[in-house]
Design a protein around this motif. Structure first.
Motif, PDB file in Angstrom:
ATOM      1  N   TRP A 166      80.965  81.835  66.249  1.00  0.00           N
ATOM      2  CA  TRP A 166      82.076  81.077  66.984  1.00  0.00           C
ATOM      3  C   TRP A 166      83.240  82.012  66.708  1.00  0.00           C
ATOM      4  O   TRP A 166      84.536  81.934  67.378  1.00  0.00           O
ATOM      5  N   GLU A 167      83.406  82.853  65.619  1.00  0.00           N
ATOM      6  CA  GLU A 167      84.344  83.840  65.325  1.00  0.00           C
ATOM      7  C   GLU A 167      84.596  84.636  66.503  1.00  0.00           C
ATOM      8  O   GLU A 167      85.633  85.214  66.972  1.00  0.00           O
ATOM      9  N   TYR A 168      83.327  85.076  66.975  1.00  0.00           N
ATOM     10  CA  TYR A 168      83.601  86.167  68.010  1.00  0.00           C
ATOM     11  C   TYR A 168      83.949  85.371  69.521  1.00  0.00           C
ATOM     12  O   TYR A 168      84.551  86.008  70.353  1.00  0.00           O
ATOM     13  N   LEU A 169      83.390  84.196  69.657  1.00  0.00           N
ATOM     14  CA  LEU A 169      83.535  83.533  70.774  1.00  0.00           C
ATOM     15  C   LEU A 169      84.846  83.150  71.011  1.00  0.00           C
ATOM     16  O   LEU A 169      85.695  83.172  72.052  1.00  0.00           O
ATOM     17  N   TYR A 170      85.710  82.619  69.964  1.00  0.00           N
ATOM     18  CA  TYR A 170      87.030  81.892  70.126  1.00  0.00           C
ATOM     19  C   TYR A 170      88.114  82.778  69.456  1.00  0.00           C
ATOM     20  O   TYR A 170      89.119  82.394  69.473  1.00  0.00           O
ATOM     21  N   ASP A 220      78.182  72.575  68.664  1.00  0.00           N
ATOM     22  CA  ASP A 220      78.248  72.675  67.108  1.00  0.00           C
ATOM     23  C   ASP A 220      79.134  74.057  66.826  1.00  0.00           C
ATOM     24  O   ASP A 220      79.857  73.977  66.008  1.00  0.00           O
ATOM     25  N   TRP A 221      79.196  75.090  67.789  1.00  0.00           N
ATOM     26  CA  TRP A 221      80.116  76.268  67.277  1.00  0.00           C
ATOM     27  C   TRP A 221      81.555  75.748  67.467  1.00  0.00           C
ATOM     28  O   TRP A 221      82.445  76.087  66.539  1.00  0.00           O
ATOM     29  N   ILE A 222      81.795  74.885  68.398  1.00  0.00           N
ATOM     30  CA  ILE A 222      83.154  74.259  68.853  1.00  0.00           C
ATOM     31  C   ILE A 222      83.664  73.485  67.642  1.00  0.00           C
ATOM     32  O   ILE A 222      84.710  73.558  67.076  1.00  0.00           O
ATOM     33  N   LYS A 223      82.500  72.511  67.107  1.00  0.00           N
ATOM     34  CA  LYS A 223      83.094  71.721  65.919  1.00  0.00           C
ATOM     35  C   LYS A 223      83.276  72.505  64.722  1.00  0.00           C
ATOM     36  O   LYS A 223      84.231  72.375  64.129  1.00  0.00           O
ATOM     37  N   GLU A 224      82.460  73.611  64.616  1.00  0.00           N
ATOM     38  CA  GLU A 224      83.103  74.663  63.447  1.00  0.00           C
ATOM     39  C   GLU A 224      84.326  75.249  63.814  1.00  0.00           C
ATOM     40  O   GLU A 224      85.023  75.098  62.893  1.00  0.00           O
TER      41      GLU A 224
END
Length: 229
Positions: A166-170, A220-224
């Motif tokens: 999620w660090e790469y995504l967001y 799950d990634w958005i929650k993180e």
């Protein structure tokens, strides 16, 4: 010249006193804005197509900036030479094309101090590419312009290491900065993904199951990411 919120954000990343090359300049708005404001003394407006360059020339001529903005036909960075620019802007195109332009422009990597990138898709792939090829993202910001979310990042030669998908995504820096536009984007993405899960209820095909697993993983990634904002 009045810029859109997206281009205004891109322009705000350009260091004062820079010599810029705007790749895929389209109408030439960013070089015109930066030279009019005195942020840049000179600029290169570059595009792979003659049509956009003709429009850029017209706008530059209207502002009497022909002596400060050079227009050049070229594919990505191929026609740019070391020493001609210390800041490169690549905005308004898909992430894969941004990566392609960077890859084909390796001859410029060590002479350009600042890379200002605004991919319109596949931001995770762009961030991974930068990490793998010895760049570090120094700054990121997001804006909402006419209903669409845009990310702008400044990169330079250096090292960085992201740990989570999620660090790469967001965007690790956006998350660390608790960017309010990012939070709004994450909320919208969460709503969209929950809608997909709702539409998949009762479907038991392999395709539906694959889509369900993808949506659950992204939620799950958005929650993180939201927990970290």
């Amino acid at each position: 010249m009045k810029l859109s919120k997206r281009l205004e954000l891109v322009a705000s990343f350009v260091p004062e006193g820079s010599r810029i090359a705007d790749i895929g300049t389209d109408h030439g708005y960013i070089p015109i804005f930066l030279t009019e404001k005195g942020i840049c003394q000179s600029a290169l407006a570059m595009d792979v197509r003659e049509g956009p360059l003709s429009r850029a020339r017209e706008h530059i001529r209207e502002k009497n900036l022909e002596d400060r903005i050079q227009v050049r036909l070229g594919d990505g960075l191929k026609e740019l030479r070391p020493g001609e620019a210390d800041t490169v802007v690549i905005a308004g195109m898909g992430g894969q094309l941004v990566i392609h332009i960077l890859e084909e422009g390796r001859h410029m990597w060590d002479s350009v101090k600042t890379w200002i990138l605004s991919p319109q898709s596949e931001l995770d792939k762009v961030r991974r590419y930068l990490e793998q090829e010895g760049f570090m993202i120094c700054r990121e910001a997001m804006t909402l312009d006419e209903g669409k979310y845009y990310t702008v990042m400044a990169a330079a030669r250096g090292r960085m290491k992201y740990e989570e998908p999620w660090e790469y995504l967001y965007g690790k820096l956006l998350i660390q900065a608790k960017d309010p536009v990012l939070l709004d984007f994450l909320n919208q993405e969460e709503k969209r993904l929950k809608g997909i899960l709702g539409a998949l209820e009762g479907q038991d095909t392999p395709g539906a199951e694959a889509a369900r697993q993808t949506a659950v993983r992204q939620l799950d990634w958005i929650k993180e990411a939201k927990d970290a904002v």
